[in-house]
Enzyme design. Structure first.
Site, short mmCIF file in Angstrom:
data_model
loop_
_atom_site.label_atom_id
_atom_site.label_comp_id
_atom_site.label_asym_id
_atom_site.label_seq_id
_atom_site.Cartn_x
_atom_site.Cartn_y
_atom_site.Cartn_z
N CYS A 1 -17.80 -36.01 0.79
CA CYS A 1 -17.60 -35.78 -0.64
C CYS A 1 -18.12 -34.40 -0.99
O CYS A 1 -19.18 -33.99 -0.50
CB CYS A 1 -18.36 -36.85 -1.43
SG CYS A 1 -18.17 -36.73 -3.22
N HIS B 1 -10.81 -42.88 -3.58
CA HIS B 1 -12.06 -42.09 -3.61
C HIS B 1 -12.18 -41.38 -4.96
O HIS B 1 -13.27 -41.37 -5.57
CB HIS B 1 -12.06 -41.09 -2.44
CG HIS B 1 -13.25 -40.19 -2.37
ND1 HIS B 1 -14.14 -40.19 -1.32
CD2 HIS B 1 -13.70 -39.21 -3.23
CE1 HIS B 1 -15.08 -39.29 -1.53
NE2 HIS B 1 -14.83 -38.66 -2.68
N GLU B 2 -11.06 -40.82 -5.44
CA GLU B 2 -11.10 -40.08 -6.72
C GLU B 2 -11.30 -41.02 -7.90
O GLU B 2 -12.10 -40.72 -8.81
CB GLU B 2 -9.82 -39.25 -6.90
CG GLU B 2 -9.56 -38.22 -5.82
CD GLU B 2 -10.79 -37.48 -5.39
OE1 GLU B 2 -11.64 -37.16 -6.24
OE2 GLU B 2 -10.93 -37.21 -4.18
N HIS C 1 -14.78 -41.99 -8.52
CA HIS C 1 -15.61 -41.02 -9.28
C HIS C 1 -15.48 -41.25 -10.79
O HIS C 1 -16.43 -40.97 -11.54
CB HIS C 1 -15.20 -39.59 -8.95
CG HIS C 1 -15.77 -39.06 -7.66
ND1 HIS C 1 -17.12 -39.08 -7.38
CD2 HIS C 1 -15.18 -38.47 -6.59
CE1 HIS C 1 -17.32 -38.53 -6.18
NE2 HIS C 1 -16.16 -38.16 -5.68
C1 FHF Z 1 -12.68 -34.30 0.40
N1 FHF Z 1 -12.59 -33.15 2.50
O1 FHF Z 1 -11.66 -33.74 0.12
C2 FHF Z 1 -13.32 -34.18 1.76
C3 FHF Z 1 -14.81 -33.85 1.75
C4 FHF Z 1 -11.11 -39.30 1.36
O2 FHF Z 1 -13.87 -36.52 -4.75
O3 FHF Z 1 -11.03 -34.55 3.33
O4 FHF Z 1 -15.36 -35.35 -2.89
F1 FHF Z 1 -9.44 -30.08 3.44
C5 FHF Z 1 -13.37 -35.68 -3.98
C6 FHF Z 1 -7.09 -31.95 5.41
C7 FHF Z 1 -7.80 -33.12 5.59
C8 FHF Z 1 -7.64 -30.92 4.70
C9 FHF Z 1 -9.06 -33.26 5.05
C10 FHF Z 1 -11.26 -38.40 0.19
C11 FHF Z 1 -12.19 -37.24 0.42
C12 FHF Z 1 -12.36 -36.42 -0.83
C13 FHF Z 1 -13.39 -34.42 -1.94
N2 FHF Z 1 -10.87 -32.28 3.72
C14 FHF Z 1 -11.46 -33.42 3.20
C15 FHF Z 1 -8.90 -31.06 4.15
C16 FHF Z 1 -9.62 -32.21 4.31
C17 FHF Z 1 -13.29 -35.21 -0.62
N3 FHF Z 1 -14.07 -35.16 -2.97
C18 FHF Z 1 -15.36 -33.89 3.17
C19 FHF Z 1 -15.11 -32.50 1.11
ZN ZN Z 2 -15.86 -37.21 -3.82
#
Ligand code: FHF
Ligand code: ZN
EC number: 3.5.1.88
Length: 187
Positions: free
Chosen positions: A114, A157-158, A161
């Site tokens: 996250c 996940h979103e 939040h």
């Molecule tokens: C991310 N990053 O986006 C994670 C975190 C399962 O509320 O997954 O906290 F950048 C939102 C391809 C694949 C390209 C994966 C939901 C995760 C949501 C953000 N990166 C990725 C990418 C990723 C959280 N978040 C590790 C930062």
């Molecule tokens: Zn998150």
């Protein structure tokens, strides 16, 4: 422009609040916020911009992570297929709501992270494998879509939040890698 400085971290009470529904029709301010959230995701997934701006790569962002307690999320899931470079899901969603979900559960084999959590938390984050979702899009139009697998996990996940829930709330405390029968592990 949104950067990591704008993202609040665990311990900030806003992350544990239930966010307020967005008032319709969408205000210019809420439309602009959605656009900036989507721009952050684009920048975070662009290796050059991410390096320049010091961004962690993200596929989703929720307004409460910006200390804005409103029911707004942005999701941008890249395809990962060079033959088919269209993102598999890319949208700003206002007042997203899960209308129904599968009986089958699923989790990411790699676990979750996250942008608001600066540590690794090991374990399976068990969620619904399929969801039917309604939301208002950036044009103010109500949409209803079905999602499964990775895209469904990201959206859950979103939406968590928006309800003050963190991904690690779903991890089995005794055994982080314990799984009930039939849970789909997405690799
Ligand atoms: C991310 N990053 O986006 C994670 C975190 C399962 O509320 O997954 O906290 F950048 C939102 C391809 C694949 C390209 C994966 C939901 C995760 C949501 C953000 N990166 C990725 C990418 C990723 C959280 N978040 C590790 C930062
Ligand atoms: Zn998150």
């Amino acid at each position: 422009m949104i950067t990591m400085k704008d993202i609040i971290r665990e311990g900030n009470p806003t992350l544990r609040e239930v966010a307020e529904e967005v008032v319709l029709p969408l205000s210019d301010e809420d439309i602009k916020l959605g656009e900036e959230m989507m721009e952050f995701l684009h920048n975070s997934q662009d290796p050059v911009k991410a390096e320049e701006l010091g961004l962690r790569g993200g596929v989703g962002l929720a307004a409460p992570q910006l200390d804005i307690s409103k029911r707004i999320i942005a999701v941008h899931v890249p395809s990962g297929d060079l033959e088919n470079p269209e993102p598999t899901l890319s949208a700003v969603m206002y007042n997203p709501k899960i209308l129904s979900h599968s009986v089958q559960d699923a989790c990411l084999g790699e676990g979750e992270g996250c942008l608001s959590v600066d540590r690794e938390v090991p374990g399976y984050v068990v969620r619904h494998n399929k969801i039917t979702l309604s939301y208002v899009d950036a044009s103010g139009v109500k949409q209803k879509i079905r999602l499964k697998n990775y895209e469904a996990i990201v959206v859950q996940h979103e939406i968590d939040h928006l309800n003050g829930v963190m991904f690690y709330d779903h991890i089995n405390q005794e055994n982080p890698y314990a799984l009930k029968d039939g849970v789909l592990v997405i690799e």
